[in-house]
Design a protein around this motif. Sequence first.
Motif, PDB file in Angstrom:
ATOM      1  N   LEU A   1       8.938   5.394 -15.918  1.00 35.41           N
ATOM      2  CA  LEU A   1       8.449   6.725 -15.545  1.00 35.41           C
ATOM      3  C   LEU A   1       8.751   7.770 -16.613  1.00 35.41           C
ATOM      4  CD1 LEU A   1       9.342   6.841 -11.739  1.00 35.41           C
ATOM      5  CD2 LEU A   1       7.146   6.263 -12.799  1.00 35.41           C
ATOM      6  N   SER A   2       9.681   7.460 -17.517  1.00 35.04           N
ATOM      7  CA  SER A   2      10.010   8.460 -18.532  1.00 35.04           C
ATOM      8  C   SER A   2       9.288   8.206 -19.854  1.00 35.04           C
ATOM      9  CB  SER A   2      11.525   8.518 -18.744  1.00 35.04           C
ATOM     10  OG  SER A   2      11.994   7.235 -19.074  1.00 35.04           O
ATOM     11  N   ARG A   3       8.374   7.226 -19.869  1.00 32.28           N
ATOM     12  CA  ARG A   3       7.644   7.009 -21.119  1.00 32.28           C
ATOM     13  C   ARG A   3       6.426   7.941 -21.189  1.00 32.28           C
ATOM     14  NH1 ARG A   3       3.844   2.172 -22.429  1.00 32.28           N
ATOM     15  NH2 ARG A   3       2.845   3.918 -23.491  1.00 32.28           N
ATOM     16  N   PRO A   4       6.061   8.325 -22.417  1.00 30.59           N
ATOM     17  CA  PRO A   4       4.828   9.105 -22.538  1.00 30.59           C
ATOM     18  C   PRO A   4       3.605   8.192 -22.561  1.00 30.59           C
ATOM     19  CG  PRO A   4       5.939   8.960 -24.661  1.00 30.59           C
ATOM     20  CD  PRO A   4       6.754   8.160 -23.695  1.00 30.59           C
ATOM     21  N   VAL A   5       2.474   8.730 -22.164  1.00 33.09           N
ATOM     22  CA  VAL A   5       1.198   8.028 -22.284  1.00 33.09           C
ATOM     23  C   VAL A   5       0.208   8.993 -22.916  1.00 33.09           C
ATOM     24  CG1 VAL A   5      -0.783   7.148 -20.983  1.00 33.09           C
ATOM     25  CG2 VAL A   5       1.505   6.365 -20.419  1.00 33.09           C
ATOM     26  N   ASN A   6      -0.398   8.560 -24.018  1.00 30.30           N
ATOM     27  CA  ASN A   6      -1.312   9.416 -24.776  1.00 30.30           C
ATOM     28  C   ASN A   6      -0.672  10.778 -25.086  1.00 30.30           C
ATOM     29  OD1 ASN A   6      -3.410   7.525 -24.940  1.00 30.30           O
ATOM     30  ND2 ASN A   6      -4.036   7.992 -22.848  1.00 30.30           N
ATOM     31  N   GLY A   7       0.600  10.720 -25.425  1.00 23.55           N
ATOM     32  CA  GLY A   7       1.313  11.927 -25.837  1.00 23.55           C
ATOM     33  C   GLY A   7       1.721  12.854 -24.703  1.00 23.55           C
ATOM     34  N   ARG A   8       1.483  12.437 -23.485  1.00 24.59           N
ATOM     35  CA  ARG A   8       1.861  13.250 -22.315  1.00 24.59           C
ATOM     36  C   ARG A   8       2.838  12.468 -21.451  1.00 24.59           C
ATOM     37  NH1 ARG A   8      -1.769  16.910 -20.694  1.00 24.59           N
ATOM     38  NH2 ARG A   8      -3.135  17.668 -22.311  1.00 24.59           N
ATOM     39  N   PRO A   9       3.613  13.196 -20.641  1.00 26.63           N
ATOM     40  CA  PRO A   9       4.486  12.466 -19.706  1.00 26.63           C
ATOM     41  C   PRO A   9       3.620  11.670 -18.730  1.00 26.63           C
ATOM     42  CG  PRO A   9       4.978  14.834 -19.715  1.00 26.63           C
ATOM     43  CD  PRO A   9       3.711  14.654 -20.495  1.00 26.63           C
TER      44      PRO A   9
END
Lengths: 141, 406
Positions: B15-23
């Motif tokens: 849950l704390s990883r970014p995806v496409n530069g967003r949280p």
Amino acid sequence: MTIEEREKEIVEEFSMLSDWMDRYSLLIELGNDLTDFEEEHRSNQNLIEGCQSKVWLYAWEKDGLIYFMADSDAIIVKGIVALLIRVLNGRTPDEILEAPLAFVDAIGLKEHLSPTRSNGLVAMIKQMRMYALAYKTKLAR
Amino acid sequence: MNFPIDEIRKDFPILSRPVNGRPLVYFDNGATAQTPRQVVEAMDRVYYEYNSNIHRGIHTLSNLSTEAFEAAREKVRDFINAAESRQIIFTRGTTEAINLVAHSFGAAFMQPGDALVVSEMEHHSNIVPWQLLAERMQLELKVLPVLDNGELDLAALPALLDERTRLLAITHISNVLGTINPVKDIVALAHSKGVKVLIDGAQAIHHTKVDVAALDCDFYVFSGHKMYGPTGTGVLYGKVELLEAMPPWQGGGEMIQQVRFSGSTYNELPYKFEAGTPDYVGVVGLGAAVDYLQQLGMAEIAAYEKELFAYAVERLEGLGDLIFYGRAAQRGSLLSFLPEGIHPFDTGTLLDKMGIAVRTGHHCAQPLMDRFGIPGTVRASFGLYNTKSEVDALAEGLLKVRQLFA
């Protein structure tokens, strides 16, 4: 303009847009502008059904060159379809069969050509090349 | 409310990883839920400390492994309030559990000319195994319709439960509409007509306290990966007298008593239905997922999710331009909608660019899509770790999608 030049032109157009929103905005615009699909060709025979979206593709040959007409129910898919047609329209079968289509990757839309997206685009490109192959065989006779 | 959401979120590293530069905002829990450390660590311990095949060896590791596997069965039994642990059969998931019942219940209790009932809101997994059975055995597959508001047309049910009908297979919570079906009443009605009931609990088991004794259902099936457990695990609960009467489905190791070329005899429950080496590591993980849910408390989870759902309804309805599918009086856990004039694929693609994971498409429920005359929907499905600020992010994301199409 060769296929390579056309691809380069598209890459340059997109490279001016740094923000993903602008790039998708352009895709949506291109999708909305693709309005020349003739309803008589919206048949099951011309339908490429992805799990997520549908694509209709029709092709014909004139003086040894292949032309395409396509549509999709999803606008982003339609925008990419418009780009593919811009690159591949009015080409010889061999040009279509050998087209690298590297621009899709270069403008950051590669994910849409992943088979797992199941939006019909991969199948559409395959179908475009199949048409090219079929006309090549026909023209060689 | 005693629901330490910040602490809970720390249990889920993804849950704390970014995806496409967003949280990341993960709203695809209906497809698969994320896995807490506690579950992964339990499986790590199997591999690092006592990995060994179960029910086989007399050696120490095999005994430890077998104990952990059977302890997980006991945890699942307790979790759904089954009477006996032999009523818990481990499968690869909900789909496999339904296929098992379709095969073995069909073989034991059905004759050509008999009928089965499913509802119009079923997932393909609770349609196709019955279609295959119906084709194989020349049965009739009848369909309980869905009303415009997303509720089952229960008035039509009694007529479908005629003297030829042997089984009703129905979902507890719709994976598309979020409808919470009155399964207890449905079971009582079916039983009064002599019809057995299988409940597909894939979308329910992690949202609400499931008590198979109180429901009195004949079969209840669910998957591990939707309840914060590992993929490739699932459960079939069944009533003993039915499971005893049903022949084995798959043959192999574990499920036999004696094998002779003149004929084999089969092991007792639950092993009769667990051919081959089971995913004992995954099952230990599933047991850890049960522990995790029990520690948080199903009542607490349900209360937290209910509030989150009410907030999501208010927030997304407030946007004004979404068409919602499923407005049952009893619903929860997910919202299915279409932004007016925008294809679900486009919506999902653009939300993904903003780090928001939703499901788009027909959700493996094409008959239901046909029922509503739509190609698909956008589905935001919630889990116990989701927050109101994530709902806000979704609402803002949908506004941006609208802007892009303006």
